[in-house]
Design an enzyme around this catalytic site. Structure first.
Site, mmCIF file in Angstrom:
data_model
loop_
_atom_site.group_PDB
_atom_site.id
_atom_site.type_symbol
_atom_site.label_atom_id
_atom_site.label_comp_id
_atom_site.label_asym_id
_atom_site.label_seq_id
_atom_site.Cartn_x
_atom_site.Cartn_y
_atom_site.Cartn_z
ATOM 1 N N ARG A 104 0.843 -1.191 0.000
ATOM 2 C CA ARG A 104 0.000 0.000 0.000
ATOM 3 C C ARG A 104 0.885 1.251 0.000
ATOM 4 O O ARG A 104 1.701 1.431 0.903
ATOM 5 C CB ARG A 104 -0.893 -0.004 1.242
ATOM 6 C CG ARG A 104 -1.895 1.133 1.245
ATOM 7 C CD ARG A 104 -2.611 1.178 2.561
ATOM 8 N NE ARG A 104 -3.480 0.017 2.707
ATOM 9 C CZ ARG A 104 -4.801 0.084 2.799
ATOM 10 N NH1 ARG A 104 -5.390 1.243 2.797
ATOM 11 N NH2 ARG A 104 -5.503 -1.000 2.935
ATOM 12 N N THR A 108 -0.765 7.626 -1.329
ATOM 13 C CA THR A 108 -2.062 7.512 -2.025
ATOM 14 C C THR A 108 -2.975 6.487 -1.340
ATOM 15 O O THR A 108 -4.176 6.460 -1.591
ATOM 16 C CB THR A 108 -1.860 7.052 -3.483
ATOM 17 O OG1 THR A 108 -1.305 5.725 -3.445
ATOM 18 C CG2 THR A 108 -0.938 7.970 -4.245
ATOM 19 N N ASP A 200 -6.816 -10.260 11.229
ATOM 20 C CA ASP A 200 -5.842 -10.179 10.131
ATOM 21 C C ASP A 200 -5.486 -11.594 9.668
ATOM 22 O O ASP A 200 -4.836 -12.357 10.394
ATOM 23 C CB ASP A 200 -4.579 -9.443 10.604
ATOM 24 C CG ASP A 200 -3.633 -9.191 9.439
ATOM 25 O OD1 ASP A 200 -3.369 -8.019 9.154
ATOM 26 O OD2 ASP A 200 -3.168 -10.169 8.802
ATOM 27 N N ASP A 203 -1.651 -12.495 9.588
ATOM 28 C CA ASP A 203 -1.084 -12.692 10.931
ATOM 29 C C ASP A 203 -1.566 -14.000 11.551
ATOM 30 O O ASP A 203 -0.798 -14.718 12.192
ATOM 31 C CB ASP A 203 -1.455 -11.522 11.849
ATOM 32 C CG ASP A 203 -0.604 -10.290 11.576
ATOM 33 O OD1 ASP A 203 0.432 -10.430 10.883
ATOM 34 O OD2 ASP A 203 -0.978 -9.203 12.040
#
Ligand code: URA
Length: 209
Positions: A104, A108, A200, A203
């Site tokens: 990511r 932006t 997550d 994870d």
């Protein structure tokens, strides 16, 4: 518009419940994701083309069916998608496996490709992109862009849990890509987690924090 298939088979739903449970540890979580991926692969391959051949049984000649050799590729989105690959390969062992890595961009907030390795004959293959969670849809759309840019013509997207927001984004951006999920959850929270979701996925699969 892309179709959304929710696999509500009791075995899938049962295993998904334990995947969601925060008390399920890494080993069991990984095994359950693997099992659900196998069950989902069974459903997602329902439309695989078959052809008739003849085999000699000990009794007589039987006209019977085999897969007509359509080429498949599974593409996990790194890293959580890796948790679904072996489960799919159990049913489709001859499938090739590509990989797409996205990060990511901190400014932006958009996903950017940092890695892509696909089988050579992209145009002739049917692709199944796998990622356990379809949240905002940003990574899914970018992964689909990445395959299409390299010539992919037939793409399915398969995940365990989807948020309505992510489903809509794929439908808007890639109406030709059907979506296969085990559960459609309620929404995204302010941090982009699916609610109720499972936390997550990366994870929990890999025991990281
Ligand atoms: N990715 C995850 O692993 N979990 C979520 O809830 C959303 C995105």
């Amino acid at each position: 518009m892309s179709k959304v298939y929710v696999f509500d088979h009791p075995l899938i739903q049962h295993k998904l419940t334990y995947i969601r449970d925060k008390n399920t540890g890494t080993k069991e979580f990984r095994e359950l994701v693997d099992e659900v991926a196998t069950l989902m692969a069974f459903e997602i391959t329902r439309d695989m083309p078959v052809e008739e051949i003849e085999v000699e049984t000990p009794v007589t000649v039987a006209k019977t069916k085999v897969l007509s050799g359509k080429k498949l590729a599974i593409v996990p989105i790194l890293r959580a998608g890796i948790g679904m690959v072996d489960g799919v390969l159990k049913l489709i062992p001859a499938a090739k496996v590509g990989h797409i890595g996205l990060y990511r961009d901190p400014e932006t907030l958009k996903p950017v490709e940092y890695y892509a390795k696909l089988p050579a004959d992209v145009e002739e293959r049917d692709f199944i992109i796998v990622d356990p969670m379809l949240a905002t849809g940003g990574s899914a759309v970018e992964a689909i862009n990445s395959l299409k840019k390299r010539g992919a013509k037939s793409i399915k997207f398969m995940c365990l849990i989807a948020a309505p927001e992510g489903v809509k984004v794929i439908q808007d951006e890639h109406p030709d890509v059907d979506i296969y999920i085990a559960a459609l959850d309620e929404k995204l929270d302010d941090h982009g987690y699916i609610v109720p979701g499972l936390g997550d996925a990366g994870d929990r699969l890999f025991g990281t924090k």
